[in-house]
Design a protein around this motif. Structure first.
Motif, PDB file in Angstrom:
ATOM      1  N   LEU A  75      22.776  84.589  81.195  1.00  0.00           N
ATOM      2  CA  LEU A  75      23.086  83.599  80.160  1.00  0.00           C
ATOM      3  C   LEU A  75      21.846  83.377  79.318  1.00  0.00           C
ATOM      4  CD1 LEU A  75      25.354  81.658  79.183  1.00  0.00           C
ATOM      5  CD2 LEU A  75      24.268  79.901  80.583  1.00  0.00           C
ATOM      6  N   ASP A  76      22.003  83.503  77.994  1.00  0.00           N
ATOM      7  CA  ASP A  76      20.847  83.401  77.104  1.00  0.00           C
ATOM      8  C   ASP A  76      20.326  81.973  77.002  1.00  0.00           C
ATOM      9  OD1 ASP A  76      20.864  86.119  76.559  1.00  0.00           O
ATOM     10  OD2 ASP A  76      22.268  85.901  74.907  1.00  0.00           O
ATOM     11  N   SER A  77      21.214  81.028  76.806  1.00  0.00           N
ATOM     12  CA  SER A  77      20.803  79.647  76.568  1.00  0.00           C
ATOM     13  C   SER A  77      20.768  78.867  77.870  1.00  0.00           C
ATOM     14  CB  SER A  77      21.776  78.968  75.593  1.00  0.00           C
ATOM     15  OG  SER A  77      21.413  77.614  75.405  1.00  0.00           O
ATOM     16  N   LYS A  78      19.704  78.066  78.071  1.00  0.00           N
ATOM     17  CA  LYS A  78      19.584  77.202  79.240  1.00  0.00           C
ATOM     18  C   LYS A  78      20.076  75.786  78.966  1.00  0.00           C
ATOM     19  CE  LYS A  78      15.603  79.726  81.040  1.00  0.00           C
ATOM     20  NZ  LYS A  78      14.183  79.657  81.461  1.00  0.00           N
ATOM     21  N   HIS A  79      20.485  75.506  77.741  1.00  0.00           N
ATOM     22  CA  HIS A  79      20.919  74.162  77.377  1.00  0.00           C
ATOM     23  C   HIS A  79      22.430  74.080  77.191  1.00  0.00           C
ATOM     24  CE1 HIS A  79      16.693  73.094  76.799  1.00  0.00           C
ATOM     25  NE2 HIS A  79      16.560  74.192  76.082  1.00  0.00           N
TER      26      HIS A  79
ATOM     27  N   LEU B 259      25.114  74.750  79.118  1.00  0.00           N
ATOM     28  CA  LEU B 259      25.695  75.076  80.418  1.00  0.00           C
ATOM     29  C   LEU B 259      27.210  74.936  80.428  1.00  0.00           C
ATOM     30  CD1 LEU B 259      23.155  73.396  82.870  1.00  0.00           C
ATOM     31  CD2 LEU B 259      23.216  75.756  82.058  1.00  0.00           C
ATOM     32  N   HIS B 260      27.790  74.271  79.416  1.00  0.00           N
ATOM     33  CA  HIS B 260      29.246  74.163  79.376  1.00  0.00           C
ATOM     34  C   HIS B 260      29.907  75.519  79.142  1.00  0.00           C
ATOM     35  CE1 HIS B 260      27.892  73.878  75.168  1.00  0.00           C
ATOM     36  NE2 HIS B 260      29.039  74.459  74.865  1.00  0.00           N
ATOM     37  N   LEU B 261      29.132  76.501  78.651  1.00  0.00           N
ATOM     38  CA  LEU B 261      29.686  77.845  78.463  1.00  0.00           C
ATOM     39  C   LEU B 261      30.021  78.511  79.790  1.00  0.00           C
ATOM     40  CD1 LEU B 261      27.277  79.165  75.679  1.00  0.00           C
ATOM     41  CD2 LEU B 261      29.575  78.233  75.386  1.00  0.00           C
ATOM     42  N   LEU B 262      29.404  78.054  80.866  1.00  0.00           N
ATOM     43  CA  LEU B 262      29.678  78.644  82.172  1.00  0.00           C
ATOM     44  C   LEU B 262      31.123  78.406  82.605  1.00  0.00           C
ATOM     45  CD1 LEU B 262      26.377  77.640  83.977  1.00  0.00           C
ATOM     46  CD2 LEU B 262      27.027  79.927  83.230  1.00  0.00           C
ATOM     47  N   ASN B 263      31.696  77.276  82.228  1.00  0.00           N
ATOM     48  CA  ASN B 263      33.103  77.027  82.556  1.00  0.00           C
ATOM     49  C   ASN B 263      34.021  78.005  81.835  1.00  0.00           C
ATOM     50  OD1 ASN B 263      32.463  74.783  84.205  1.00  0.00           O
ATOM     51  ND2 ASN B 263      32.352  73.460  82.414  1.00  0.00           N
ATOM     52  N   GLU B 264      33.701  78.331  80.587  1.00  0.00           N
ATOM     53  CA  GLU B 264      34.504  79.311  79.854  1.00  0.00           C
ATOM     54  C   GLU B 264      34.359  80.709  80.451  1.00  0.00           C
ATOM     55  OE1 GLU B 264      33.475  79.102  75.763  1.00  0.00           O
ATOM     56  OE2 GLU B 264      33.820  76.939  75.607  1.00  0.00           O
TER      57      GLU B 264
ATOM     58  N   ALA C 234      25.591  74.866  91.664  1.00  0.00           N
ATOM     59  CA  ALA C 234      26.850  75.180  92.340  1.00  0.00           C
ATOM     60  C   ALA C 234      27.913  74.227  91.811  1.00  0.00           C
ATOM     61  CB  ALA C 234      26.718  75.054  93.855  1.00  0.00           C
ATOM     62  N   SER C 235      28.987  74.797  91.263  1.00  0.00           N
ATOM     63  CA  SER C 235      29.971  73.962  90.583  1.00  0.00           C
ATOM     64  C   SER C 235      31.380  74.453  90.881  1.00  0.00           C
ATOM     65  CB  SER C 235      29.735  73.987  89.064  1.00  0.00           C
ATOM     66  OG  SER C 235      30.782  73.336  88.383  1.00  0.00           O
ATOM     67  N   LYS C 236      32.310  73.481  90.949  1.00  0.00           N
ATOM     68  CA  LYS C 236      33.735  73.774  90.996  1.00  0.00           C
ATOM     69  C   LYS C 236      34.259  73.731  89.571  1.00  0.00           C
ATOM     70  CE  LYS C 236      36.404  73.970  93.862  1.00  0.00           C
ATOM     71  NZ  LYS C 236      37.071  75.148  94.464  1.00  0.00           N
ATOM     72  N   SER C 237      34.471  74.894  89.011  1.00  0.00           N
ATOM     73  CA  SER C 237      34.905  74.975  87.615  1.00  0.00           C
ATOM     74  C   SER C 237      36.432  74.798  87.542  1.00  0.00           C
ATOM     75  CB  SER C 237      34.510  76.327  87.025  1.00  0.00           C
ATOM     76  OG  SER C 237      33.113  76.501  87.088  1.00  0.00           O
TER      77      SER C 237
ATOM     78  N   GLY D  60      31.268  65.875  87.034  1.00  0.00           N
ATOM     79  CA  GLY D  60      31.937  66.978  86.366  1.00  0.00           C
ATOM     80  C   GLY D  60      31.266  68.301  86.666  1.00  0.00           C
ATOM     81  N   SER D  61      31.689  69.319  85.937  1.00  0.00           N
ATOM     82  CA  SER D  61      31.127  70.658  86.095  1.00  0.00           C
ATOM     83  C   SER D  61      29.971  70.827  85.121  1.00  0.00           C
ATOM     84  CB  SER D  61      32.214  71.710  85.836  1.00  0.00           C
ATOM     85  OG  SER D  61      31.693  72.999  85.966  1.00  0.00           O
ATOM     86  N   PHE D  62      28.741  70.856  85.643  1.00  0.00           N
ATOM     87  CA  PHE D  62      27.502  70.976  84.874  1.00  0.00           C
ATOM     88  C   PHE D  62      27.285  69.788  83.935  1.00  0.00           C
ATOM     89  CE2 PHE D  62      28.956  75.305  85.753  1.00  0.00           C
ATOM     90  CZ  PHE D  62      27.862  75.792  86.450  1.00  0.00           C
TER      91      PHE D  62
END
Length: 299
Positions: free
Chosen positions: A76-80, A82-87, A112-115, A237-239
């Protein structure tokens, strides 16, 4: 003929009455509900951020080999954002996410997240040792399902119980995974010590019994990898979302390094101040010497 017709009609009426009684008896039978067991279909998305080191990459490779229900994605390029991880998890049909975030090329954090609805936890990873680095004698079948073990300290506090449920969904391999082998030959252990989570992986070894027709001898041999995780914060929530738990005792590695450098600088300043004090006292003693001193007469 009429008597035959009358007897036949009586027989038909009797049969109808019996069939009606049977139907009523069937209606009165209790209804048995069949419970369907819901199969667990956990899939884990594994990815990292930019700037991971060689040891961090090897740790991710070891976890990918241990967990056959893991799907790996690019960095993942961006560290800010993180909502893109759910997509990304939705695109890969995953309902769990393990995200390794590297900071300053030396600090490693694990999300560690439950998406996509949460909860999620952020942990600091320390003391990382990979399989190749440990060079232990243990070994297990690639793709086999492992037993996830927790010690008794996980049920003492609600935050530990929540983290235990998250880790169970992440590291417990479901039976329906396509790449899973029908064997159980290793144990993944999570232990709590000093408010940290210690991860170890052991192989189950069974030897022939000493007594004929007796139980086999079972022993454990560590395989690797091994690492220690310090929970920092648990989110609703998730992230993102409200903070459910925050570790007040956690100090960031950057703050520890700054404190170490500050202490080293204080020692250096104290040493220089002591040297200046010695020079000043030496100069004062030289000025206080009388005119007939040995250093002046025989100079």
């Amino acid at each position: 003929m009429a008597s035959l017709h009358k007897s036949a009609s009586k027989l038909n009426a009797t049969n109808k009455r019996k069939s009606g009684d049977d139907m009523e008896e069937d209606d009165e039978l209790p209804v048995v509900s069949v419970k369907t067991v819901k199969r667990r279909k956990d899939k884990v998305l594994l990815l990292s951020s930019r700037g991971v080191t060689m040891r961090m990459r090897h740790l991710m490779a070891d976890l990918e080999a241990l967990l056959p229900h893991v799907k790996k994605d690019a960095k993942l390029d961006s560290k800010h954002s993180l909502h893109l991880l759910n997509e990304l998890a939705d695109l890969h049909s995953c309902n769990n996410t393990l995200y390794f975030e590297a900071r300053r090329h030396e600090d490693l954090y694990l999300w560690a997240s439950k998406s996509p609805n949460g909860p999620s936890v952020k942990m600091h990873v320390q003391n990382v040792h990979t399989m190749d680095e440990l060079k232990m004698t243990g070994n297990c079948l690639k793709g086999s399902r492992g037993i996830v073990s927790f010690d008794g300290g996980w049920d003492q506090k609600p935050e530990w119980a929540l983290l235990k449920e998250l880790l169970t969904h992440m590291f417990s391999v479901p039976k329906t995974s396509r790449r899973t082998k029908p064997f159980i030959d290793h144990i993944l252990t999570f232990s709590i010590l000093d408010n940290k989570v210690w991860f170890r992986n052991y192989q189950i070894i069974e030897k022939d019994p000493l007594v004929p027709a007796g139980p086999p001898q079972t022993s454990l041999v560590e395989i690797g990898p091994r690492f220690v995780m310090t929970p920092i914060r648990i989110f609703e929530g998730s992230f993102s979302g409200a903070t459910v738990f925050e570790n007040a005792e956690f100090v960031t590695p950057a703050a520890l390094r700054a404190t170490t450098k500050r202490e080293a600088g204080a020692k250096y300043r104290d040493r220089k101040m002591a040297e200046k004090g010695q020079d000043s006292r030496r100069e004062e003693r030289r000025l206080e010497e009388p005119e007939l001193a040995v250093g002046k007469v025989f100079a």
